[in-house]
Design a protein around this motif. Structure first.
Motif, PDB file in Angstrom:
ATOM      1  N   GLY A 234      23.153  15.320  29.975  1.00 35.66           N
ATOM      2  CA  GLY A 234      24.458  14.688  30.139  1.00 35.66           C
ATOM      3  C   GLY A 234      24.463  13.445  31.006  1.00 35.66           C
ATOM      4  O   GLY A 234      25.533  12.892  31.292  1.00 35.66           O
ATOM      5  N   ILE A 235      23.307  12.979  31.426  1.00 31.75           N
ATOM      6  CA  ILE A 235      23.240  11.797  32.287  1.00 31.75           C
ATOM      7  C   ILE A 235      23.425  10.518  31.479  1.00 31.75           C
ATOM      8  O   ILE A 235      24.091   9.580  31.911  1.00 31.75           O
ATOM      9  N   ALA A 236      22.826  10.470  30.289  1.00 35.01           N
ATOM     10  CA  ALA A 236      22.858   9.258  29.475  1.00 35.01           C
ATOM     11  C   ALA A 236      23.339   9.566  28.060  1.00 35.01           C
ATOM     12  O   ALA A 236      23.196  10.689  27.570  1.00 35.01           O
ATOM     13  N   ARG A 237      23.915   8.556  27.447  1.00 30.48           N
ATOM     14  CA  ARG A 237      24.318   8.640  26.045  1.00 30.48           C
ATOM     15  C   ARG A 237      23.747   7.433  25.312  1.00 30.48           C
ATOM     16  O   ARG A 237      23.794   6.309  25.815  1.00 30.48           O
ATOM     17  N   VAL A 238      23.174   7.664  24.144  1.00 33.78           N
ATOM     18  CA  VAL A 238      22.526   6.623  23.357  1.00 33.78           C
ATOM     19  C   VAL A 238      23.457   6.172  22.241  1.00 33.78           C
ATOM     20  O   VAL A 238      24.090   6.995  21.574  1.00 33.78           O
ATOM     21  N   PHE A 239      23.533   4.863  22.039  1.00 33.47           N
ATOM     22  CA  PHE A 239      24.306   4.275  20.947  1.00 33.47           C
ATOM     23  C   PHE A 239      23.365   3.414  20.107  1.00 33.47           C
ATOM     24  O   PHE A 239      22.742   2.497  20.637  1.00 33.47           O
ATOM     25  N   TRP A 240      23.270   3.717  18.824  1.00 28.45           N
ATOM     26  CA  TRP A 240      22.399   2.948  17.936  1.00 28.45           C
ATOM     27  C   TRP A 240      23.104   1.687  17.444  1.00 28.45           C
ATOM     28  O   TRP A 240      24.269   1.730  17.068  1.00 28.45           O
ATOM     29  N   ARG A 241      22.378   0.575  17.449  1.00 29.30           N
ATOM     30  CA  ARG A 241      22.857  -0.661  16.847  1.00 29.30           C
ATOM     31  C   ARG A 241      21.789  -1.201  15.894  1.00 29.30           C
ATOM     32  O   ARG A 241      20.606  -1.251  16.242  1.00 29.30           O
ATOM     33  N   ASP A 242      22.224  -1.608  14.718  1.00 30.12           N
ATOM     34  CA  ASP A 242      21.299  -2.152  13.723  1.00 30.12           C
ATOM     35  C   ASP A 242      20.974  -3.605  14.036  1.00 30.12           C
ATOM     36  O   ASP A 242      21.867  -4.424  14.265  1.00 30.12           O
ATOM     37  N   TYR A 243      19.677  -3.899  14.015  1.00 33.85           N
ATOM     38  CA  TYR A 243      19.217  -5.282  14.168  1.00 33.85           C
ATOM     39  C   TYR A 243      18.139  -5.516  13.106  1.00 33.85           C
ATOM     40  O   TYR A 243      16.947  -5.641  13.412  1.00 33.85           O
ATOM     41  N   PRO A 244      18.529  -5.564  11.832  1.00 31.62           N
ATOM     42  CA  PRO A 244      17.549  -5.654  10.737  1.00 31.62           C
ATOM     43  C   PRO A 244      17.057  -7.083  10.534  1.00 31.62           C
ATOM     44  O   PRO A 244      17.695  -7.881   9.855  1.00 31.62           O
ATOM     45  N   ILE A 245      15.917  -7.405  11.096  1.00 32.54           N
ATOM     46  CA  ILE A 245      15.430  -8.777  11.112  1.00 32.54           C
ATOM     47  C   ILE A 245      14.078  -8.939  10.432  1.00 32.54           C
ATOM     48  O   ILE A 245      13.450 -10.002  10.538  1.00 32.54           O
ATOM     49  N   ARG A 246      13.624  -7.920   9.704  1.00 33.36           N
ATOM     50  CA  ARG A 246      12.296  -7.993   9.100  1.00 33.36           C
ATOM     51  C   ARG A 246      12.354  -7.989   7.573  1.00 33.36           C
ATOM     52  O   ARG A 246      11.436  -7.524   6.914  1.00 33.36           O
ATOM     53  N   GLY A 247      13.435  -8.530   7.029  1.00 33.94           N
ATOM     54  CA  GLY A 247      13.506  -8.695   5.589  1.00 33.94           C
ATOM     55  C   GLY A 247      14.395  -7.686   4.888  1.00 33.94           C
ATOM     56  O   GLY A 247      15.162  -6.951   5.510  1.00 33.94           O
ATOM     57  N   ARG A 248      14.278  -7.677   3.559  1.00 34.75           N
ATOM     58  CA  ARG A 248      15.181  -6.870   2.739  1.00 34.75           C
ATOM     59  C   ARG A 248      15.025  -5.376   2.979  1.00 34.75           C
ATOM     60  O   ARG A 248      16.002  -4.629   2.937  1.00 34.75           O
TER      61      ARG A 248
ATOM     62  N   VAL B 294      26.843  -3.230   9.449  1.00 31.81           N
ATOM     63  CA  VAL B 294      25.488  -3.677   9.780  1.00 31.81           C
ATOM     64  C   VAL B 294      25.497  -5.152  10.156  1.00 31.81           C
ATOM     65  O   VAL B 294      24.851  -5.577  11.119  1.00 31.81           O
ATOM     66  N   GLN B 295      26.237  -5.948   9.389  1.00 31.17           N
ATOM     67  CA  GLN B 295      26.350  -7.374   9.688  1.00 31.17           C
ATOM     68  C   GLN B 295      26.934  -7.611  11.078  1.00 31.17           C
ATOM     69  O   GLN B 295      26.483  -8.496  11.818  1.00 31.17           O
ATOM     70  N   ALA B 296      27.934  -6.818  11.445  1.00 30.81           N
ATOM     71  CA  ALA B 296      28.568  -6.986  12.757  1.00 30.81           C
ATOM     72  C   ALA B 296      27.567  -6.747  13.885  1.00 30.81           C
ATOM     73  O   ALA B 296      27.533  -7.497  14.867  1.00 30.81           O
ATOM     74  N   ASP B 297      26.739  -5.703  13.757  1.00 28.16           N
ATOM     75  CA  ASP B 297      25.716  -5.453  14.772  1.00 28.16           C
ATOM     76  C   ASP B 297      24.698  -6.585  14.818  1.00 28.16           C
ATOM     77  O   ASP B 297      24.259  -7.013  15.899  1.00 28.16           O
ATOM     78  N   LEU B 298      24.292  -7.063  13.648  1.00 29.21           N
ATOM     79  CA  LEU B 298      23.326  -8.162  13.583  1.00 29.21           C
ATOM     80  C   LEU B 298      23.860  -9.398  14.287  1.00 29.21           C
ATOM     81  O   LEU B 298      23.165 -10.025  15.100  1.00 29.21           O
ATOM     82  N   GLU B 299      25.094  -9.753  13.992  1.00 30.70           N
ATOM     83  CA  GLU B 299      25.687 -10.931  14.605  1.00 30.70           C
ATOM     84  C   GLU B 299      25.808 -10.767  16.123  1.00 30.70           C
ATOM     85  O   GLU B 299      25.579 -11.708  16.883  1.00 30.70           O
ATOM     86  N   PHE B 300      26.156  -9.566  16.574  1.00 31.28           N
ATOM     87  CA  PHE B 300      26.265  -9.301  18.011  1.00 31.28           C
ATOM     88  C   PHE B 300      24.912  -9.503  18.689  1.00 31.28           C
ATOM     89  O   PHE B 300      24.807 -10.145  19.741  1.00 31.28           O
ATOM     90  N   ALA B 301      23.857  -8.961  18.089  1.00 29.48           N
ATOM     91  CA  ALA B 301      22.520  -9.105  18.664  1.00 29.48           C
ATOM     92  C   ALA B 301      22.102 -10.568  18.734  1.00 29.48           C
ATOM     93  O   ALA B 301      21.498 -11.015  19.720  1.00 29.48           O
ATOM     94  N   LEU B 302      22.430 -11.323  17.690  1.00 28.12           N
ATOM     95  CA  LEU B 302      22.084 -12.740  17.685  1.00 28.12           C
ATOM     96  C   LEU B 302      22.877 -13.505  18.734  1.00 28.12           C
ATOM     97  O   LEU B 302      22.365 -14.424  19.383  1.00 28.12           O
ATOM     98  N   GLN B 303      24.144 -13.139  18.932  1.00 31.10           N
ATOM     99  CA  GLN B 303      24.952 -13.784  19.968  1.00 31.10           C
ATOM    100  C   GLN B 303      24.379 -13.507  21.353  1.00 31.10           C
ATOM    101  O   GLN B 303      24.454 -14.348  22.257  1.00 31.10           O
ATOM    102  N   LEU B 304      23.806 -12.321  21.528  1.00 31.19           N
ATOM    103  CA  LEU B 304      23.183 -11.986  22.808  1.00 31.19           C
ATOM    104  C   LEU B 304      21.857 -12.707  22.998  1.00 31.19           C
ATOM    105  O   LEU B 304      21.328 -12.767  24.104  1.00 31.19           O
ATOM    106  N   GLY B 305      21.308 -13.248  21.900  1.00 34.47           N
ATOM    107  CA  GLY B 305      20.025 -13.926  21.984  1.00 34.47           C
ATOM    108  C   GLY B 305      18.844 -12.986  22.043  1.00 34.47           C
ATOM    109  O   GLY B 305      17.784 -13.346  22.560  1.00 34.47           O
TER     110      GLY B 305
END
Length: 256
Positions: A133-147, A211-222
């Motif tokens: 109960g100390i930590a909680r994990v949240f998955w975010r998609d960052y698909p940057i290696r092709g189709r 998926v696109q929203a997560d990708l764009e967020f990751a790119l905005q974070l650099g």
């Protein structure tokens, strides 16, 4: 020629994100949480061009409190002043609500370092921090290696709709199935999914938008590659040793 346009747009976005990666360490460490920078970044899989998913809108995430959200001390959610983050579906989280430490994992199912993290590092962190109960994990998609990366990300969202994202995640990272359409159907079957529903859901436009929203967020974070982690908003890059994650989690825990 038409097929090359989305790929070129994605290439430009990924390259821009990679160039901004070093700056992101300062932006997130200082502007986002107003704290000292986190542990030094380790190696991450470099970003490579992939197809551009369809456009999407963004919604508040667990790391973007609204005015009605309790204070960080009460909710265990860090204050966020950076780019607007998409929401995280309940099926893409692991752990107890209200955990003091939020770990956002940006992953790609085709990334070898992500696979190593999932198989060799994440289980130890789950036992010590998530199950307690100390930590909680949240998955975010960052698909940057092709189709294949994008196809697998859509499939993961479809699995989440049946409450089976994490078993499906484990099958994909086992390395025993291909990220082809046939391989993803096999993974769905092995993860205990209704395969017919899975096939329908992974083609749904809202899945592609998420998926696109997560990708764009990751790119905005650099973020320059995968795996990458925000631990209560502080960056940690790469499949680093368990000790590096423990140090970052304990730091975030003490800061609460």
């Amino acid at each position: 020629m038409t097929d090359d346009l989305p790929r070129e747009r994605s290439r430009r976005r990924v390259l821009a994100g990679a160039l901004a990666g070093a700056a992101a360490l300062t932006v997130l460490g200082v502007a986002a949480l107003r704290r000292d920078p986190g542990p030094s970044a380790g190696p991450a899989e470099p970003a490579t061009p992939g197809p551009a998913p369809s456009p999407s809108s963004t919604t508040p995430s667990p790391t973007t409190p609204s005015p009605a959200t309790p204070s960080p001390a009460a909710s265990g959610v860090p204050t966020w002043v950076g780019p607007t983050a998409p929401g995280v579906e309940a099926g893409l989280s692991l752990g107890r609500p209200g955990a003091l430490v939020a770990i956002e994992e940006f992953g790609d199912f085709k990334c070898p370092s992500c696979r190593r993290y999932a198989r060799e590092i994440a289980p130890a962190l789950k036992t010590k921090y998530v199950d307690t109960g100390i930590a909680r994990v949240f998955w975010r998609d960052y698909p940057i290696r092709g189709r294949d990366s994008t196809r697998a990300a859509h499939a993961g969202r479809a699995a989440a709709r049946q409450g089976r994202f994490w078993p499906f995640h484990d099958v994909l990272y086992s390395g025993e199935v291909a990220l082809s359409d046939a391989g993803l159907r096999e993974a769905a079957d092995r993860a205990g999914l209704d395969v017919a529903r899975f096939e329908r859901d992974r083609k749904d436009s809202s899945v592609r938008q998420a998926v696109q929203a997560d990708l764009e967020f990751a790119l905005q974070l650099g973020l320059p590659g995968t795996p990458a982690f925000l631990i209560n908003g502080e960056l940690l890059f790469g499949a680093q040793p368990v000790a590096a994650f423990e140090k970052a989690i304990e730091k975030a825990r003490r800061a609460r």
